[in-house]
Motif scaffolding. Structure first.
Motif, PDB file in Angstrom:
ATOM      1  N   VAL A   9       1.822 -46.366  27.956  1.00 25.01           N
ATOM      2  CA  VAL A   9       1.572 -47.448  26.910  1.00 25.01           C
ATOM      3  C   VAL A   9       2.865 -47.245  26.003  1.00 25.01           C
ATOM      4  CG1 VAL A   9       0.274 -48.390  24.925  1.00 25.01           C
ATOM      5  CG2 VAL A   9      -0.763 -47.354  26.838  1.00 25.01           C
ATOM      6  N   CYS A  10       4.027 -48.112  26.467  1.00 31.70           N
ATOM      7  CA  CYS A  10       5.187 -47.973  25.766  1.00 31.70           C
ATOM      8  C   CYS A  10       5.384 -48.989  24.751  1.00 31.70           C
ATOM      9  CB  CYS A  10       6.407 -48.080  26.716  1.00 31.70           C
ATOM     10  SG  CYS A  10       7.075 -46.404  26.988  1.00 31.70           S
ATOM     11  N   MET A  11       5.046 -48.656  23.326  1.00 30.33           N
ATOM     12  CA  MET A  11       5.201 -49.688  22.434  1.00 30.33           C
ATOM     13  C   MET A  11       5.823 -48.973  21.191  1.00 30.33           C
ATOM     14  SD  MET A  11       2.436 -52.282  20.638  1.00 30.33           S
ATOM     15  CE  MET A  11       1.316 -52.148  21.977  1.00 30.33           C
ATOM     16  N   ASP A  13       6.978 -48.441  17.496  1.00 36.90           N
ATOM     17  CA  ASP A  13       6.475 -48.978  16.048  1.00 36.90           C
ATOM     18  C   ASP A  13       7.985 -48.890  15.531  1.00 36.90           C
ATOM     19  OD1 ASP A  13       5.826 -49.350  13.644  1.00 36.90           O
ATOM     20  OD2 ASP A  13       4.704 -47.590  13.209  1.00 36.90           O
ATOM     21  N   TRP A  14       8.495 -50.065  15.283  1.00 38.71           N
ATOM     22  CA  TRP A  14      10.018 -49.907  14.744  1.00 38.71           C
ATOM     23  C   TRP A  14       9.940 -49.571  13.287  1.00 38.71           C
ATOM     24  CZ3 TRP A  14      13.182 -49.306  18.481  1.00 38.71           C
ATOM     25  CH2 TRP A  14      12.781 -50.062  19.541  1.00 38.71           C
ATOM     26  N   ASP A  15       8.992 -49.338  12.578  1.00 35.87           N
ATOM     27  CA  ASP A  15       8.943 -48.989  11.179  1.00 35.87           C
ATOM     28  C   ASP A  15       9.047 -47.335  11.235  1.00 35.87           C
ATOM     29  OD1 ASP A  15       8.607 -51.098  10.051  1.00 35.87           O
ATOM     30  OD2 ASP A  15       6.505 -51.403   9.966  1.00 35.87           O
ATOM     31  N   SER A  16       8.283 -46.662  11.983  1.00 34.58           N
ATOM     32  CA  SER A  16       8.404 -45.295  12.247  1.00 34.58           C
ATOM     33  C   SER A  16       9.429 -44.568  12.949  1.00 34.58           C
ATOM     34  CB  SER A  16       6.918 -44.740  12.516  1.00 34.58           C
ATOM     35  OG  SER A  16       6.594 -45.205  13.755  1.00 34.58           O
ATOM     36  N   GLY A  17       9.753 -45.565  14.122  1.00 34.67           N
ATOM     37  CA  GLY A  17      10.491 -45.095  15.417  1.00 34.67           C
ATOM     38  C   GLY A  17      10.180 -44.554  16.460  1.00 34.67           C
ATOM     39  N   VAL A  18       8.798 -44.496  16.479  1.00 35.83           N
ATOM     40  CA  VAL A  18       8.158 -43.715  17.573  1.00 35.83           C
ATOM     41  C   VAL A  18       7.341 -44.721  18.353  1.00 35.83           C
ATOM     42  CG1 VAL A  18       8.461 -41.523  16.328  1.00 35.83           C
ATOM     43  CG2 VAL A  18       6.190 -42.809  16.235  1.00 35.83           C
ATOM     44  N   CYS A  19       6.987 -43.969  19.846  1.00 33.20           N
ATOM     45  CA  CYS A  19       6.218 -44.762  20.514  1.00 33.20           C
ATOM     46  C   CYS A  19       4.539 -44.594  20.158  1.00 33.20           C
ATOM     47  CB  CYS A  19       6.345 -44.344  22.342  1.00 33.20           C
ATOM     48  SG  CYS A  19       5.034 -44.989  23.301  1.00 33.20           S
ATOM     49  N   LEU A  20       3.875 -45.789  20.169  1.00 33.66           N
ATOM     50  CA  LEU A  20       2.504 -45.586  19.731  1.00 33.66           C
ATOM     51  C   LEU A  20       1.575 -45.054  20.814  1.00 33.66           C
ATOM     52  CD1 LEU A  20       2.044 -49.277  18.080  1.00 33.66           C
ATOM     53  CD2 LEU A  20       2.480 -47.195  16.894  1.00 33.66           C
ATOM     54  N   GLY A  21       2.204 -45.150  22.228  1.00 34.90           N
ATOM     55  CA  GLY A  21       1.363 -44.220  23.222  1.00 34.90           C
ATOM     56  C   GLY A  21       1.694 -42.858  23.266  1.00 34.90           C
ATOM     57  N   CYS A  22       2.918 -42.113  22.980  1.00 36.36           N
ATOM     58  CA  CYS A  22       3.107 -40.896  23.148  1.00 36.36           C
ATOM     59  C   CYS A  22       3.846 -40.084  22.169  1.00 36.36           C
ATOM     60  CB  CYS A  22       4.035 -40.652  24.464  1.00 36.36           C
ATOM     61  SG  CYS A  22       5.663 -41.224  24.261  1.00 36.36           S
ATOM     62  N   GLY A  23       4.226 -40.933  21.147  1.00 32.97           N
ATOM     63  CA  GLY A  23       4.721 -40.365  19.688  1.00 32.97           C
ATOM     64  C   GLY A  23       6.235 -39.786  19.934  1.00 32.97           C
ATOM     65  N   THR A  25      10.529 -40.706  20.360  1.00 31.36           N
ATOM     66  CA  THR A  25      11.564 -41.811  20.019  1.00 31.36           C
ATOM     67  C   THR A  25      12.125 -42.266  21.245  1.00 31.36           C
ATOM     68  OG1 THR A  25      13.346 -40.110  20.026  1.00 31.36           O
ATOM     69  CG2 THR A  25      11.981 -40.437  17.954  1.00 31.36           C
ATOM     70  N   PRO A  26      12.547 -43.561  20.896  1.00 31.82           N
ATOM     71  CA  PRO A  26      13.183 -44.284  22.043  1.00 31.82           C
ATOM     72  C   PRO A  26      14.090 -43.296  22.897  1.00 31.82           C
ATOM     73  CG  PRO A  26      13.151 -45.813  20.576  1.00 31.82           C
ATOM     74  CD  PRO A  26      12.649 -44.487  19.918  1.00 31.82           C
ATOM     75  N   GLU A  27      15.016 -42.635  21.964  1.00 36.34           N
ATOM     76  CA  GLU A  27      16.054 -41.632  22.763  1.00 36.34           C
ATOM     77  C   GLU A  27      15.449 -40.700  23.493  1.00 36.34           C
ATOM     78  OE1 GLU A  27      15.834 -42.214  19.368  1.00 36.34           O
ATOM     79  OE2 GLU A  27      17.603 -43.891  19.572  1.00 36.34           O
ATOM     80  N   GLU A  28      14.173 -40.190  23.071  1.00 38.73           N
ATOM     81  CA  GLU A  28      13.280 -39.192  23.807  1.00 38.73           C
ATOM     82  C   GLU A  28      12.834 -39.428  25.232  1.00 38.73           C
ATOM     83  OE1 GLU A  28      11.803 -36.297  20.296  1.00 38.73           O
ATOM     84  OE2 GLU A  28      10.898 -37.980  20.694  1.00 38.73           O
ATOM     85  N   ILE A  29      12.323 -40.942  25.077  1.00 39.03           N
ATOM     86  CA  ILE A  29      11.770 -41.681  26.125  1.00 39.03           C
ATOM     87  C   ILE A  29      12.801 -42.011  27.245  1.00 39.03           C
ATOM     88  CG2 ILE A  29      10.489 -43.789  26.923  1.00 39.03           C
ATOM     89  CD1 ILE A  29       9.269 -43.813  24.028  1.00 39.03           C
ATOM     90  N   ASP A  30      13.836 -42.264  27.099  1.00 41.07           N
ATOM     91  CA  ASP A  30      14.833 -42.606  27.899  1.00 41.07           C
ATOM     92  C   ASP A  30      15.010 -41.653  29.040  1.00 41.07           C
ATOM     93  OD1 ASP A  30      17.031 -44.225  28.898  1.00 41.07           O
ATOM     94  OD2 ASP A  30      18.391 -43.132  28.174  1.00 41.07           O
ATOM     95  N   GLY A  31      14.769 -42.098  30.356  1.00 40.70           N
ATOM     96  CA  GLY A  31      14.827 -41.342  31.437  1.00 40.70           C
ATOM     97  C   GLY A  31      13.530 -40.446  31.766  1.00 40.70           C
ATOM     98  N   VAL A  32      12.353 -40.710  31.006  1.00 37.30           N
ATOM     99  CA  VAL A  32      11.275 -40.167  31.367  1.00 37.30           C
ATOM    100  C   VAL A  32      10.552 -41.240  32.161  1.00 37.30           C
ATOM    101  CG1 VAL A  32       8.898 -39.314  30.372  1.00 37.30           C
ATOM    102  CG2 VAL A  32      11.257 -38.838  29.084  1.00 37.30           C
ATOM    103  N   PRO A  33       9.816 -40.517  33.576  1.00 36.45           N
ATOM    104  CA  PRO A  33       9.101 -41.264  34.220  1.00 36.45           C
ATOM    105  C   PRO A  33       7.906 -41.867  33.813  1.00 36.45           C
ATOM    106  CG  PRO A  33       9.218 -39.169  35.113  1.00 36.45           C
ATOM    107  CD  PRO A  33      10.147 -39.176  34.047  1.00 36.45           C
ATOM    108  N   VAL A  34       7.349 -42.980  34.067  1.00 38.99           N
ATOM    109  CA  VAL A  34       6.108 -43.385  33.643  1.00 38.99           C
ATOM    110  C   VAL A  34       5.144 -43.210  34.761  1.00 38.99           C
ATOM    111  CG1 VAL A  34       4.810 -45.579  33.056  1.00 38.99           C
ATOM    112  CG2 VAL A  34       7.270 -45.396  32.531  1.00 38.99           C
TER     113      VAL A  34
END
Length: 60
Positions: A9-11, A13-23, A25-34
């Motif tokens: 569930v990649c969504m 939250d641009w106010d906090s800067g983290v994914c609502l599914g895993c918590g 940041t976009p930088e941390e998510i980059d390259g992580v398999p779904v």
């Protein structure tokens, strides 16, 4: 940062800067398999009447 794995569930939250599914940041998510979707096994087809008569209805 959350240690939780991706739940598919990649969504962001641009106010906090983290994914609502895993918590993460976009930088941390980059390259992580779904996570792959879970597939349900198909139901077994019923035995033909002639085979069921020989082996029984509950046999595999």
């Amino acid at each position: 940062m959350s240690d939780a794995l991706c739940v598919g569930v990649c969504m962001i939250d641009w106010d906090s800067g983290v994914c609502l599914g895993c918590g993460r940041t976009p930088e941390e998510i980059d390259g992580v398999p779904v996570a792959a979707p879970v597939r349900e096994a198909p139901e077994a087809a019923p035995l033909p009447p002639n085979v069921a008569a020989l082996v029984g209805e509950g046999a595999e």
